[in-house]
Design a protein around this motif. Structure first.
Motif, PDB file in Angstrom:
ATOM      1  N   UNK A   1       6.856  10.000  -4.439  1.00 23.79           N
ATOM      2  CA  UNK A   1       6.166  11.138  -4.011  1.00 23.79           C
ATOM      3  C   UNK A   1       6.036  12.106  -5.013  1.00 23.79           C
ATOM      4  N   UNK A   2       4.896  12.364  -5.641  1.00 24.74           N
ATOM      5  CA  UNK A   2       4.590  13.287  -6.421  1.00 24.74           C
ATOM      6  C   UNK A   2       4.232  14.887  -6.150  1.00 24.74           C
ATOM      7  N   UNK A   3       3.574  14.748  -5.012  1.00 24.02           N
ATOM      8  CA  UNK A   3       2.943  16.129  -4.527  1.00 24.02           C
ATOM      9  C   UNK A   3       4.331  17.144  -4.261  1.00 24.02           C
TER      10      UNK A   3
ATOM     11  N   UNK B   1      13.764  19.085   4.432  1.00 19.61           N
ATOM     12  CA  UNK B   1      12.911  18.618   3.084  1.00 19.61           C
ATOM     13  C   UNK B   1      11.539  17.970   3.582  1.00 19.61           C
ATOM     14  N   UNK B   2      10.724  18.029   2.866  1.00 24.02           N
ATOM     15  CA  UNK B   2       9.294  17.549   2.901  1.00 24.02           C
ATOM     16  C   UNK B   2       9.407  16.159   3.757  1.00 24.02           C
TER      17      UNK B   2
ATOM     18  N   UNK C   1       0.713  -1.408  -0.026  1.00 25.85           N
ATOM     19  CA  UNK C   1      -0.023  -0.095  -0.087  1.00 25.85           C
ATOM     20  C   UNK C   1       0.879   1.375  -0.132  1.00 25.85           C
ATOM     21  N   UNK C   2       0.169   2.319  -0.017  1.00 27.05           N
ATOM     22  CA  UNK C   2       0.995   3.671   0.041  1.00 27.05           C
ATOM     23  C   UNK C   2       1.420   3.851   1.426  1.00 27.05           C
ATOM     24  N   UNK C   3       2.638   4.150   1.554  1.00 21.13           N
ATOM     25  CA  UNK C   3       3.331   4.422   2.640  1.00 21.13           C
ATOM     26  C   UNK C   3       2.938   5.973   3.349  1.00 21.13           C
ATOM     27  N   UNK C   4       2.266   6.762   2.546  1.00 26.21           N
ATOM     28  CA  UNK C   4       1.877   8.196   3.044  1.00 26.21           C
ATOM     29  C   UNK C   4       0.783   7.925   3.937  1.00 26.21           C
ATOM     30  N   UNK C   5       0.882   8.712   4.942  1.00 26.44           N
ATOM     31  CA  UNK C   5      -0.122   8.987   6.051  1.00 26.44           C
ATOM     32  C   UNK C   5      -0.626  10.176   5.971  1.00 26.44           C
TER      33      UNK C   5
ATOM     34  N   UNK D   1      10.071  12.543   2.131  1.00 27.87           N
ATOM     35  CA  UNK D   1      11.317  11.625   2.602  1.00 27.87           C
ATOM     36  C   UNK D   1      10.806  10.159   3.139  1.00 27.87           C
ATOM     37  N   UNK D   2       9.724  10.239   3.932  1.00 25.76           N
ATOM     38  CA  UNK D   2       9.355   8.793   4.577  1.00 25.76           C
ATOM     39  C   UNK D   2       8.967   7.906   3.466  1.00 25.76           C
ATOM     40  N   UNK D   3       7.876   8.358   2.723  1.00 21.05           N
ATOM     41  CA  UNK D   3       7.374   7.749   1.400  1.00 21.05           C
ATOM     42  C   UNK D   3       8.646   7.107   0.581  1.00 21.05           C
ATOM     43  N   UNK D   4       9.534   8.095   0.144  1.00 21.26           N
ATOM     44  CA  UNK D   4      10.813   7.615  -0.824  1.00 21.26           C
ATOM     45  C   UNK D   4      11.668   6.551   0.002  1.00 21.26           C
ATOM     46  N   UNK D   5      11.797   6.816   1.236  1.00 20.84           N
ATOM     47  CA  UNK D   5      12.750   5.789   1.909  1.00 20.84           C
ATOM     48  C   UNK D   5      12.170   4.390   1.770  1.00 20.84           C
ATOM     49  N   UNK D   6      10.764   4.303   1.648  1.00 21.21           N
ATOM     50  CA  UNK D   6      10.462   2.961   1.409  1.00 21.21           C
ATOM     51  C   UNK D   6      10.211   2.644  -0.186  1.00 21.21           C
TER      52      UNK D   6
END
Length: 737
Positions: A393-395, A379-380, A207-211, A384-389
């Protein structure tokens, strides 16, 4: 509840179960695909972030196919919470673990033989006993669900050796599918889970790691206790977790929070099992607002309404931070995550890791450096968290972190500042680490710098007006953004290719202003999900929920989650039929709790002249933010009880193992905080009178002229104590009656 459905109609049955049992009319992202893998009896691995609804992926289909599902869970508390929640929804679920008596275990076994249990929760070590395996072989098993599956991988952040033995499930139960579920798993961990469990042709769903409902803030430590209290103040009366690195910090912080009026309880591995269980139960049942804990706390917590998570010290990896911060906002409502960090946290973790060979071999130091770099760089946070996994992250602007909310003040000319730092790294011939380089830049007269002749360099003292901490921070930020490299055991600095280009003003570094924070565009969490909610009614319903939960001895969210209470306080249903339409109200909960909530809703609306069955409602007006008070730190707070008893500086210093001069500083905090006007417990009356008679000797607040007048017969500490009490007395007399 539906009966077991045929494969062709299984998904229809699951949707019906979702509505009737849990009161939901749709699935969250990826839940349906994960459930299809279960219905198709195909092995699977599902990775959903905390709050993504992993449990429903195996709970819902277990009710729609023949046999009993066996759920492997690592902690007794987690099993109990999930079974309590299932039973509250009318599901026949049970667990077997050491908390049950022999008679209770026999009862569960009889229910399993009779086919009355649809879901059985069990720990891996108990499941793998020959006796349990042989017993389950006599039982129709629908599938195995491995919760917290990252524990199986020594690449993961919570490796548990007992999980490795679960690979034998395929040997003992060749016809049963095995499904693994976790919230945090990088690609190496996912590969290891598939291999260790010997999953065959497995469906892998990530799933999407973003919260997006979480707001992240990362703050350099500056009076940590004050910073923790700032967060708690924004969430007064709501549930939160404060993580500390050490047990000692946990105890000290919990004590300080209680003294400041927050109901807080400690939790760490040094406490007895009963103490930990009692404190955890109090938190889950909303009997306390805040739990202060080490990382020993959390995996067994299925509490949906945690509104904030504070790390009062840097966690040891991004994986740990993702999981621990993810305990906020599991119900999808807006929540806040604040990480307070310092360079000293890195040193503390490295000392802890020195005696852990497994941590060293597992790349723990590299993981520590990664989270340190994330903290230091503006940095956002979501990106950073999403790209680590490993996800894109396009926003351009997440709208939910201190960087994107423009709360962090940035240096106006970062290129010139970067050039000065990079030039210094070159001047010391790229042979030294960040600490030495920073000392050269601020013009330190340390003997080593003088011996090496670095005081003769053109960059010596170039940033003397900025301070050592600021320069260290900028060096960390340049390293995190790739302009500097750290190599070797001593983390020697050198310029990267992009760093060399930056010397020629080719680059776009972002450096933050230390200790300076812009006015936040969102000082408190978004009120979007509060739109139309009558807060008075919401609090009344919380009280009712708490009473029901206490009576039934279950967590409050097992009755109804915060999201459901907000919807009740927004819509204000007038009939059971209308109440049944509220998200989170299934058939069983409507029958058990409907009348208990409907009656007070109607009474509240009548007393406050509010309409019922509302479709839309205006957003509440923004609340004024209370001014920030300057508060003492945790060390000072530890001394307060001693001062209240009138103990001397020497007595307190001996009991706390601190220098008298240090304890004198604690006393200053105590006097200011408690507004003490009488100094005589610590200064005799003649000394007090002498100081007060000579206040004219103070020059613009400077005490030195007075100290010299007394020729050393009266100490600076005594002068400070008397002056502090004198100011308190003046303030009291000037205050309006």
């Amino acid at each position: 509840m539906t009966k077991d459905a045929s494969p062709a109609n299984a998904m229809v049955a699951v949707h019906q179960v979702l509505q009737e049992v849990w009161g939901y009319d749709s699935f969250r992202p990826l839940q349906e695909a994960s459930i299809r893998a279960v219905l198709d009896r195909r092995d699977s691995l599902t990775v959903l972030p905390t709050g993504g609804g992993k449990s429903l992926c195996f709970q819902a289909p277990s009710l729609c196919i023949d046999g009993m599902a066996v759920v492997v869970s690592p902690l007794i508390s987690l099993m109990k919470d999930q079974v309590d929640a299932l039973r509250a929804c009318g599901v026949n679920a049970a667990f077997i673990n050491s908390s049950l008596t022999q008679q209770e275990k026999r009862t569960v076994a009889d229910q399993i033989r009779a086919g009355q249990i649809k879901m059985l929760y069990v720990a891996p070590e108990r499941l793998l006993s020959n006796r349990m395996l042989e017993f389950l072989q006599q039982t129709p098993i629908s599938f195995f669900a491995i919760d917290e599956a990252h524990c199986i991988s020594n690449w993961g952040h919570d490796f548990r050796p007992e999980y490795r033995g679960l690979r034998i499930l395929k040997e003992w139960f060749p016809a049963a599918a095995v499904h693994a579920y976790t919230a945090t798993a990088s690609q190496p961990v996912r590969d290891d889970i598939l291999s260790q469990l010997e999953l065959r042709n497995a469906e892998v769903l990530v799933g999407d790691f973003d919260r997006p409902n979480l707001t992240y803030r990362m703050l350099r430590a500056n009076r940590r206790l004050q910073q923790v209290l700032d967060v708690i103040g924004r969430h007064r009366g709501e549930s939160g977790i404060v993580y500390c690195i050490s047990r000692k910090e946990v105890e000290r912080t919990a004590a300080a929070l209680n003294q400041m009026g927050t109901v807080a309880l400690p939790y760490h591995a040094g406490m007895s099992d009963d103490e930990r269980k009692n404190n955890q139960d109090a938190f889950i049942k909303d009997a306390c607002d805040v739990i202060v804990a080490t990382v020993a706390f959390g995996m067994g917590i299925d509490k949906s309404n945690v509104r904030f998570v504070v790390h009062a010290g840097m966690p040891k990896s991004i994986e740990h931070y993702q999981q621990e911060s993810g305990r906020a906002g599991r119900d999808g409502l807006e929540s806040e995550c604040v990480l307070i960090y310092s360079g000293g946290d890195v040193v503390t973790w490295k000392k802890i890791m020195q005696g852990d060979s497994q941590a060293a071999s597992g790349g723990a130091i590299e993981s520590l450096e990664a989270i340190n770099q994330l903290c230091c760089s503006p940095v956002c946070r979501h990106k950073a968290l999403v790209e680590h996994f490993g996800q894109p992250y396009t926003h351009e602007n997440c709208g939910g972190c201190d960087v994107c909310l423009d709360e962090i003040a940035l240096v106006e000319d970062p290129i010139t500042l970067s050039q000065k730092i990079l030039s210094c790294v070159l001047r010391v011939q790229e042979r030294f680490g960040a600490a030495h380089t920073a000392k050269v830049l601020v013009g330190s007269s340390e003997q080593r710098i003088l011996q090496l002749g670095h005081d003769k360099l053109s960059t010596y003292g170039l940033l003397s007006g900025d301070g050592l901490d600021a320069v260290r921070m900028w060096i960390d930020q340049l390293a995190q953004q790739g302009y500097l490299r750290r190599t070797g055991e001593y983390q020697v600095l050198s310029l990267s290719d992009s760093g060399r280009r930056l010397l020629h003003r080719d680059g776009d570094p972002r450096l933050s202003v230390p200790g300076q924070k812009k006015s936040s565009r969102r000082n408190s969490p978004s009120v979007d999900s509060w739109e139309g909610v009558d807060r008075g009614l919401f609090e009344a319903l919380r009280t009712i929920r708490s009473g029901i939960a206490s009576e039934k001895n279950v967590p409050a969210y097992v009755v109804f989650g915060d999201a459901t209470l907000r919807e009740l306080a927004r819509v204000r249903p007038a009939t059971l039929e209308q109440l049944a339409k509220i998200k989170g109200v299934g058939e069983r909960k409507l029958a058990d709790f409907g009348e208990l909530f409907l009656e007070p809703i109607l009474a509240y609306c009548q007393n406050h002249h509010l309409e019922t069955d509302v479709k839309t409602a205006p957003a509440p007006a923004a609340e004024a933010t209370a001014p920030r008070a300057v508060l003492p730190n945790g060390n000072s707070m530890a001394a307060f009880d001693h001062f209240r008893r009138g103990e001397s500086l020497e007595e307190v210093a001996e009991k706390l193992g601190r220098a008298v001069s240090t304890v004198a500083g604690y006393l200053q905090d105590f006097l200011r905080h408690e507004k003490i006007a009488d100094p005589t417990p610590w200064v005799d009356e003649p000394t007090r009178d002498s100081i007060l008679e000579n206040l004219h000797l103070l020059e613009e607040g400077r005490m030195k002229p007075m100290y010299e007048f007394f020729a050393g017969k009266i100490s600076y500490d005594s002068i400070r104590i008397v002056l502090a009490c004198h100011r308190n007395a003046q303030s009291a007399s000037e205050s309006p009656a």
